[in-house]
Write a protein that holds these residues in place. Structure first.
Motif, PDB file in Angstrom:
ATOM      1  N   ASP A   1      74.947  50.789 -64.275  1.00 23.55           N
ATOM      2  CA  ASP A   1      76.242  50.702 -64.945  1.00 23.55           C
ATOM      3  C   ASP A   1      76.181  51.507 -66.234  1.00 23.55           C
ATOM      4  O   ASP A   1      75.245  51.359 -67.022  1.00 23.55           O
TER       5      ASP A   1
ATOM      6  N   ARG B   1      78.456  52.622 -69.658  1.00 26.09           N
ATOM      7  CA  ARG B   1      79.634  52.552 -70.523  1.00 26.09           C
ATOM      8  C   ARG B   1      79.659  53.807 -71.385  1.00 26.09           C
ATOM      9  O   ARG B   1      78.662  54.128 -72.046  1.00 26.09           O
TER      10      ARG B   1
ATOM     11  N   VAL C   1      73.345  55.155 -61.288  1.00 24.21           N
ATOM     12  CA  VAL C   1      74.580  54.569 -61.806  1.00 24.21           C
ATOM     13  C   VAL C   1      75.667  54.624 -60.735  1.00 24.21           C
ATOM     14  O   VAL C   1      75.874  55.646 -60.082  1.00 24.21           O
TER      15      VAL C   1
ATOM     16  N   CYS D   1      70.177  42.667 -66.723  1.00 24.60           N
ATOM     17  CA  CYS D   1      71.022  43.695 -67.318  1.00 24.60           C
ATOM     18  C   CYS D   1      70.715  45.065 -66.705  1.00 24.60           C
ATOM     19  O   CYS D   1      69.575  45.514 -66.709  1.00 24.60           O
ATOM     20  N   THR D   2      71.744  45.739 -66.221  1.00 31.54           N
ATOM     21  CA  THR D   2      71.580  47.050 -65.583  1.00 31.54           C
ATOM     22  C   THR D   2      72.413  48.119 -66.298  1.00 31.54           C
ATOM     23  O   THR D   2      72.720  49.155 -65.725  1.00 31.54           O
ATOM     24  N   ARG D   3      72.777  47.877 -67.545  1.00 36.03           N
ATOM     25  CA  ARG D   3      73.783  48.679 -68.230  1.00 36.03           C
ATOM     26  C   ARG D   3      73.200  49.534 -69.349  1.00 36.03           C
ATOM     27  O   ARG D   3      72.434  49.073 -70.187  1.00 36.03           O
ATOM     28  N   SER D   4      73.594  50.796 -69.346  1.00 31.12           N
ATOM     29  CA  SER D   4      73.295  51.702 -70.449  1.00 31.12           C
ATOM     30  C   SER D   4      74.608  52.119 -71.094  1.00 31.12           C
ATOM     31  O   SER D   4      75.676  52.031 -70.476  1.00 31.12           O
ATOM     32  N   ARG D   5      74.519  52.590 -72.346  1.00 25.21           N
ATOM     33  CA  ARG D   5      75.721  52.990 -73.081  1.00 25.21           C
ATOM     34  C   ARG D   5      75.529  54.366 -73.699  1.00 25.21           C
ATOM     35  O   ARG D   5      74.452  54.676 -74.191  1.00 25.21           O
TER      36      ARG D   5
END
Length: 338
Positions: free
Chosen positions: A16, A18, A68, A265-269
């Motif tokens: 994921d 953002r 992603v 948590c699999t999210r980077s920003r």
């Protein structure tokens, strides 16, 4: 580029992304851009420091090659970025990307919703913390009433976009609005996400005492509705979801304070000026913009992202204390998005 899946030190895959496209907003919300800090003279990023749409597309394409599947555009207020549908069209054409959404306060949706849908946007998350116009004006710092946001939500629905409502709940400010918001969203067939008040950034004066927990909100809703638990749609889904009995409408909770989900948590920003952040609560970013502008190859960028993600061991919500919330350097919500 050949598809490759990467994981961090705790075996969490990257799924994921953002992307913050701009660091400013048309509101001065209590939660993320308090007026006393972000006044009219606040120095936002100059245009030259922002990633171009071509650069965002390139980085996004490389992220997708690394696993992603979902991208959400954030801000600030992303609809303040000129010609945003142009970026959406570029991103929606990336092979392998399964979902693209947008987080917005909804003010500009009547102007852009149809164009965004035609460009390939699938859904919007609209921030709405109360249905009381007077209180809403106080929270957004501009005196803007709720009707403007409701008009934006209707425009998104009419355009065929999926709509979720995000409500940040703060004790003593808008906790009396929990049931009215749930009732409104249930009647309108809108997915609602209650978000625990988080210590994002260092300007909102966060205290643990201000948090209304997922359990407290859930128990309150149970007094009014029968709720059935819903299984997660995918690994790493942060919302704990329930369905109103006898309907297909669900309500969710994002309990990042009381029930940490760091382990999944699999999210980077990606910030508007090209910094990669591996955690919403980590104030230290990793530059990708200047590296990319050195005429490097896609493979070199992919290797850099792989090294950043592979070294990741963030567990801030697991380790949060009142003291760490005060003393740890954190990135501002207006800069990195939610």
């Amino acid at each position: 580029m050949e598809k490759r899946l990467i994981k961090d030190q705790l075996n969490r895959p990257l799924r994921d992304l953002r992307i913050s496209v701009i660091d400013r907003c048309n509101f001065r919300c209590t939660y993320c851009m308090p007026a006393e800090k972000f006044g009219p003279d606040f120095a936002f990023l100059p245009k030259s420091e922002l990633l171009t749409y071509e650069e965002i597309e390139r980085v996004a394409r490389i992220f997708v090659s690394l696993g992603v599947e979902k991208i959400r555009l954030t801000g600030g207020e992303p609809l303040l970025r000129k010609d945003l549908p142009t970026l959406v069209k570029k991103l929606s054409a990336i092979e392998g990307l399964k979902d693209i959404g947008l987080t917005t306060n909804g003010v500009l949706l009547p102007k852009y919703a149809k164009e965004l849908k035609e460009a390939g946007l699938l859904r919007v998350n609209v921030s709405l913390d109360t249905l009381n116009s007077e209180l809403f004006g106080k929270i957004n710092g501009r005196g803007v009433g709720v009707d403007v946001i409701l008009t934006g939500i209707k425009a998104a629905q009419d355009a065929g976009l999926g709509v979720k409502i995000n409500m940040v709940v703060k004790k003593g400010l808008n906790d009396s609005e929990i049931v009215p918001m749930a009732t409104f969203c249930k009647e309108q067939g809108l997915q609602l996400r209650f978000i625990e008040y988080m210590d994002v950034g260092s300007t909102n004066g966060w205290k643990m005492d201000d948090v209304i927990t997922k359990k407290e909100i859930y128990e309150l809703l149970k007094e009014h509705y029968l709720l059935e638990p819903v299984d997660p749609d995918y690994f790493g889904e942060v919302a704990k979801r329930y369905r109103y009995d006898g309907t297909n409408v669900d309500v969710g909770f994002i309990p990042s304070v009381s029930e940490s989900f760091c382990s999944s948590c699999t999210r980077s920003r990606l910030s508007a000026n090209g910094q990669i952040f591996t955690c919403l609560f980590n104030g230290e970013g990793h530059d990708i913009k200047e590296f990319m502008r050195k005429n490097v190859t896609d493979e070199e960028i992919a290797d850099r992202i792989t090294n950043i993600w592979g070294a990741r061991k963030d567990r801030y919500s697991d380790e949060r204390t009142e003291e760490s919330a005060k003393n740890r350097k954190k990135i501002e919500m207006s800069y990195i998005g939610g």
